[in-house]
Design a protein around this motif. Structure first.
Motif, short mmCIF file in Angstrom:
data_model
loop_
_atom_site.label_atom_id
_atom_site.label_comp_id
_atom_site.label_asym_id
_atom_site.label_seq_id
_atom_site.Cartn_x
_atom_site.Cartn_y
_atom_site.Cartn_z
N MET A 48 6.39 1.77 7.51
CA MET A 48 6.11 1.21 6.20
C MET A 48 5.45 2.28 5.35
O MET A 48 4.75 3.15 5.85
N LYS A 49 5.66 2.20 4.03
CA LYS A 49 5.00 3.12 3.12
C LYS A 49 3.50 2.88 3.16
O LYS A 49 3.04 1.76 3.20
N ALA A 120 -1.14 -0.34 5.63
CA ALA A 120 -0.52 -1.64 5.39
C ALA A 120 -1.47 -2.79 5.71
O ALA A 120 -1.41 -3.85 5.10
N PHE A 121 -2.36 -2.59 6.68
CA PHE A 121 -3.38 -3.58 7.00
C PHE A 121 -4.74 -3.01 6.63
O PHE A 121 -5.11 -1.94 7.10
N SER A 122 -5.46 -3.70 5.75
CA SER A 122 -6.75 -3.17 5.33
C SER A 122 -7.70 -4.28 4.88
O SER A 122 -7.30 -5.17 4.13
N PRO A 123 -8.95 -4.21 5.32
CA PRO A 123 -9.98 -5.06 4.70
C PRO A 123 -10.24 -4.55 3.28
O PRO A 123 -9.95 -3.39 2.95
N PHE A 124 -10.79 -5.40 2.44
CA PHE A 124 -11.13 -4.97 1.08
C PHE A 124 -12.35 -5.71 0.57
O PHE A 124 -12.70 -6.80 1.04
N LEU A 125 -13.01 -5.10 -0.40
CA LEU A 125 -14.11 -5.70 -1.14
C LEU A 125 -13.60 -6.00 -2.54
O LEU A 125 -12.82 -5.23 -3.11
N GLY A 175 -12.02 -9.58 1.93
CA GLY A 175 -10.84 -10.19 2.54
C GLY A 175 -10.02 -9.19 3.31
O GLY A 175 -10.46 -8.07 3.60
N ILE A 176 -8.79 -9.58 3.61
CA ILE A 176 -7.85 -8.76 4.38
C ILE A 176 -6.49 -8.79 3.70
O ILE A 176 -6.00 -9.86 3.32
N ARG A 177 -5.89 -7.61 3.54
CA ARG A 177 -4.51 -7.49 3.06
C ARG A 177 -3.64 -7.03 4.23
O ARG A 177 -3.98 -6.07 4.92
N SER A 178 -2.51 -7.72 4.44
CA SER A 178 -1.59 -7.34 5.50
C SER A 178 -0.17 -7.35 4.95
O SER A 178 0.37 -8.41 4.62
N LEU A 179 0.42 -6.16 4.82
CA LEU A 179 1.78 -6.05 4.32
C LEU A 179 2.77 -6.35 5.45
O LEU A 179 2.60 -5.86 6.57
N VAL A 180 3.78 -7.14 5.14
CA VAL A 180 4.83 -7.45 6.12
C VAL A 180 6.15 -6.77 5.73
O VAL A 180 7.16 -6.96 6.36
N GLY A 181 6.10 -5.98 4.69
CA GLY A 181 7.23 -5.18 4.23
C GLY A 181 6.70 -4.08 3.35
O GLY A 181 5.49 -3.98 3.12
#
Length: 223
Positions: A48-49, A120-125, A175-181
């Motif tokens: 993934m990019k 692609a998977f990252s916690p964020f503020l 939170g959490i961001r998780s890209l599936v593409g």
């Protein structure tokens, strides 16, 4: 007159959700490795990019949980945000939506997010703030007050209609961001909402209602 609408007994819930998020972050961190300008999932083998720039959209919805003493314990919130990645890890956007803390309101907010990792998977503020506009006439409030007869001898209780004026919003969270593409993903977030709503009867009568809420939201993101 000030009315304060504070949540109760939410400390344990907040700590539990924080623990879940950090556990999930640790587990998913093991499933991704970086290869050049790409991120590869060990579990799926898909590359993934990892670079983040340009336009994005985040649309999320959820609940604003308050005290059981509130007339609306967990009103619905929906916000869609369009913005730009100013850097690969920092983004800014403009959001608009609909919420029902006490009547119907349209929040217009500035949304700022910092992603801990450029993967692609990252916690964020995050933090967003702005103003909520009343959407309908049902947002009014009827407040009681003591009035006197013209002779000034007898008092009685009268109801005064207060018109909703809208109010300010401030919502920090994480939170959490998780890209599936490459360009699509899911988001889960937890935050603290402070909202101040104003009501006006005439030039001499104004009411302020403060709301303190725990926000739980899920959403999708495009880039």
């Amino acid at each position: 007159v000030r009315y304060y609408n504070n949540p109760s007994a939410m400390k344990k819930i907040s700590l539990f959700l924080i623990a879940i998020l950090f556990m999930a972050s640790g587990l998913n961190a093991q499933t991704l490795i970086k290869i050049g300008e790409e991120t590869k999932s060990i579990t799926t083998g898909k590359r993934m990019k990892s670079g983040f720039d340009g336009y994005f959209n985040i649309t999320d919805m959820g609940l604003m949980i308050g005290s059981t003493d509130n007339s609306r314990v967990a009103p619905f919130s929906f916000i869609t945000t369009n913005g730009l990645h100013l850097t690969e890890q920092f983004s800014a956007g403009l959001g608009v939506g609909v919420e029902f803390p006490a009547g119907s309101y349209m929040p217009i907010v500035i949304d700022l997010r910092y992603y801990i990792r450029n993967t692609a998977f990252s916690p964020f503020l995050s933090i967003y703030g702005g103003y909520a506009l009343p959407l309908d006439d049902d947002n009014g409030y009827y407040g009681g007050s003591t009035a006197w007869d013209t002779d000034g001898l007898d008092s009685y209780y009268e109801y005064t209609p207060y018109e909703a004026q809208g109010g300010f919003i401030l919502n920090p969270g994480f939170g959490i961001r998780s890209l599936v593409g490459d360009d699509f993903g899911v988001i889960f977030s937890v935050g603290y909402r402070f909202q101040r709503l104003y009501y006006k009867a005439d030039k001499d009568r104004q009411m302020i209602a403060d709301y303190n809420r725990l926000t739980l939201k899920v959403g999708i993101t495009f880039r």
